[in-house]
Design a protein around this motif. Structure first.
Motif, short mmCIF file in Angstrom:
data_model
loop_
_atom_site.label_atom_id
_atom_site.label_comp_id
_atom_site.label_asym_id
_atom_site.label_seq_id
_atom_site.Cartn_x
_atom_site.Cartn_y
_atom_site.Cartn_z
N THR B 344 0.82 -1.22 0.00
CA THR B 344 0.00 0.00 0.00
C THR B 344 0.85 1.27 0.00
O THR B 344 0.37 2.32 -0.40
CB THR B 344 -0.94 0.04 1.22
N GLU B 345 2.11 1.17 0.43
CA GLU B 345 2.95 2.36 0.49
C GLU B 345 3.93 2.46 -0.68
O GLU B 345 4.90 3.21 -0.64
CB GLU B 345 3.74 2.40 1.81
N HIS B 351 1.40 1.45 -7.40
CA HIS B 351 0.20 0.96 -6.72
C HIS B 351 -1.02 1.10 -7.62
O HIS B 351 -1.81 0.16 -7.79
CB HIS B 351 0.02 1.72 -5.40
N GLU B 372 -2.93 -6.96 -1.27
CA GLU B 372 -2.27 -5.71 -0.90
C GLU B 372 -1.58 -5.88 0.45
O GLU B 372 -2.21 -6.27 1.44
CB GLU B 372 -3.29 -4.57 -0.81
N SER B 373 -0.29 -5.58 0.49
CA SER B 373 0.48 -5.67 1.73
C SER B 373 0.34 -4.36 2.49
O SER B 373 0.80 -3.32 2.03
CB SER B 373 1.95 -5.95 1.41
N PRO B 374 -0.32 -4.40 3.67
CA PRO B 374 -0.59 -3.14 4.37
C PRO B 374 0.67 -2.50 4.94
O PRO B 374 1.46 -3.15 5.61
CB PRO B 374 -1.55 -3.56 5.49
N GLY B 375 0.86 -1.23 4.62
CA GLY B 375 1.91 -0.45 5.28
C GLY B 375 3.31 -0.64 4.77
O GLY B 375 4.26 -0.11 5.35
N THR B 382 7.21 -6.46 1.61
CA THR B 382 6.09 -6.69 0.69
C THR B 382 6.27 -8.04 -0.01
O THR B 382 5.33 -8.85 -0.08
CB THR B 382 6.04 -5.56 -0.36
#
Lengths: 402, 402
Positions: B344-345, B351, B372-375, B382
């Motif tokens: 996500t970052e 993205h 989606e890999s958070p953060g 990731t």
């Protein structure tokens, strides 16, 4: 990783660097790095960007320390005098900060990931990858009941190991020096290529090579607190002995049984050798002479029996090594090879110590090989040459059938 | 290597560093280095000796750029704000010289051996070495008729590979990103530990993983001269396409046949997967969709079909990938898994590109997984998470008998 620079990175990885005159990028460089570079007379040219620095130096660990000169473009450069052949660790010193050269691959030495530059040896290709069958270098993890943890070891298997699945092989245990680790013998030393080439030419038997991590601490033992205890103090000596003993036990009680259970070895002393460089040579003398039931071949590369080399101690052939040398004929029958080597340009104490041990062995009529590497220091070209001389003398009876 | 400092080096290699408060040396440090270190709130503390420097900064490649402060003892220090979990590449800038941190191990990224710091992920151990059976990571050299040279490839063999010698295994081809190389997936990514752990818990099938070098140049072809040709120029685009095509041919004509001949694989498309990160994801889409006869599983980690992700191009499901998506039911039958992931970052363009591709695939009724890999950014945490989600979905029919 910024993906936006992908094209640049891609081409950097493919491109050979631009040449200027006779200078070519060192073989030890990262892909695409144009510096450091080397010319036909073994001079190195370094270049590093440091636009705001007041002083930049280079320190070759076994060679000169030189000032770099600042150029108008913010880069600093220097051309060295001709260097000895081999891989030379070096450090850049940027306003007092000792750092690696971004153009160089790093190699674990001096307890850090250090720069090193490869100076080719004219006419020598025995340590370079050639168009011959290649063995594999395997990362292996084994659990040690001695240290109580999983340990990382590198294992070279000879060409054809996975194909000729009924053949068993002899094993060489090969140890790195202090400040280095189990990656040294392949990454710096090219041991795998040396053995590929020796086997391809028929000069040496195919063998398995086990490269262990030379540091060990017994399960549950605290790290010794040596603050204020200098090298040579009783506390420091005891701590070193404890570490050496833990390594010896790990090797003989955990590693060798693991290797014999998990690789197609010939698990007897006639097909098991040990050698090591510097600290690894001292470990070799300790482990093998404590366990002559396990090892038939012994190699000390720029290091052997600590006090006999560095401690200025005189060999007492009657009592040394549990009396193994007391009867030269019996020793020659039992130990197929005792091999010592040193570079002529090593520190005087190391060179003199090995020569003295060699002469003591002659006096004691102990059959052995003594090899001096001409023009090389306490560095990897000495140890590559050592392995090239040592390996063909091993296991000449050939692999047995299972 | 200076042998005189042996005791110091020995103990450095054994010692855990002194702690101060909550800060502990990073797992990515060289042995004995007390800095950099990390606290329980994921802050990093850096320290470097640069007594004569006027300015020292740190640049995290996917994070902040910070000034270090000079201390009276000639060291410079800084404490960062909390960092995301995972392995972060960073560079020290000493009076304008961009260098690695001597306390950190180096990792090949950005076409250099770069520092990186490991920030633990609270509660996560799937990518750490555990007390479970470990596979091997093998360095292998194969000769490629496509590139005309010997190429270095890493091959993970699962636990028991050398013991259960009648079992054959499926194969995952797993590619690194631009500026990295074949060492990235194990050294940075811990792919071997991830797969050891997944296999130990029964979450994934044991498999062979092949990690190739993603750069290739056809035998006899000159290196393209791209001086003055920026990214996106016709010359640069053509050179990139030529390299990608050479890689594709090397993989399908040299590497896969070599692996199938030298490892106990199940050599069919139902037991062969390919995935890659960033550039490796683009290569995966190119190679697999050009060769659906060879691959049944496809993974794009922060990268897939170049123009569809980065080029803002709209997916035409009727014509894309040689028409493979034109019939969703036929595609779902033929391709067992199409998997896309992104952090996500990550940079907005990356993205958005992956999300757009995901939505296009929904519109086209193409069955796929989107994760989606958070953060996390365009970085290794990731891709570790991607592999953890991706691998258990592979080869669920299990290894066949030979």
């Amino acid at each position: 990783m910024k993906w936006v620079g992908m094209a640049t990175l891609l081409f950097a990885s493919l491109c050979c660097a631009q040449e200027s005159g006779d200078f070519k990028p060192a073989a030890s460089n990262v892909s695409g790095a144009t510096y450091p570079r080397v010319d036909g007379s073994s001079r190195a040219q370094l270049r590093v960007k440091a636009p705001d620095a007041a002083k930049v130096k280079v320190k070759f660990w076994s060679g000169p320390k030189l000032d770099l000169e600042k150029q108008a473009d913010g880069f600093w450069t220097v051309t060295t005098p001709p260097l000895a052949p081999g891989l030379h660790y070096y450090t850049l010193i940027v306003d007092g900060a000792e750092v690696s050269d971004p153009g160089s691959h790093t190699f674990y030495g001096g307890s850090r990931d250090a720069s090193a530059i490869e100076i080719p040896e004219p006419g020598a290709s025995y340590y370079l990858p050639q168009d011959v069958p290649h063995g594999q270098v395997r990362e292996v993890w084994y659990h040690s009941s001695v240290t109580g943890d999983w340990r990382h070891v590198l294992v070279y298997t000879p060409p054809g190991y996975d194909v000729q699945t009924s053949v068993r092989y002899p094993v060489l245990y090969l140890q790195h020096g202090a400040g280095e680790d189990e990656t040294g013998w392949t990454k710096q030393g090219h041991a795998n290529f040396i053995l590929d080439n020796l086997a391809a030419s028929g000069s040496s038997k195919p063998m398995i090579v086990v490269m262990a991590n030379g540091y060990a601490k017994r399960a549950g033992q605290p790290v010794p607190d040596l603050a204020g205890k200098p090298f040579g103090s009783p506390e420091a000596m005891r701590a070193m002995q404890e570490m050496a003993a833990a390594f010896e036990d790990d090797m003989t009680q955990a590693l060798i049984p693991y290797i014999d259970a998990n690789f197609r070895t010939i698990p007897d002393r006639d097909h098991r050798a040990m050698a090591g460089l510097s600290m690894g040579g001292m470990q070799t003398f300790q482990v093998t002479f404590d366990h002559l039931d396990l090892f038939g071949y012994i190699g000390g590369f720029s290091g052997a029996a600590g006090p006999l080399v560095l401690g200025n101690e005189k060999l007492n052939a009657k009592t040394a090594f549990h009396g193994a040398l007391a009867d030269p004929a019996a020793f020659a029958k039992r130990v197929h090879l005792l091999w010592l080597g040193v570079g002529t340009e090593e520190p005087a104490m190391m060179h003199a110590g090995l020569v003295r041990l060699h002469e003591s062995l002659i006096d004691a009529q102990i059959k052995h090989v003594f090899y001096e590497s001409p023009g090389t220091a306490h560095e990897w070209q000495t140890w590559r040459r050592d392995l090239k001389d040592f390996a063909p003398r091993l296991f000449q009876e050939g692999p047995s059938k299972p």
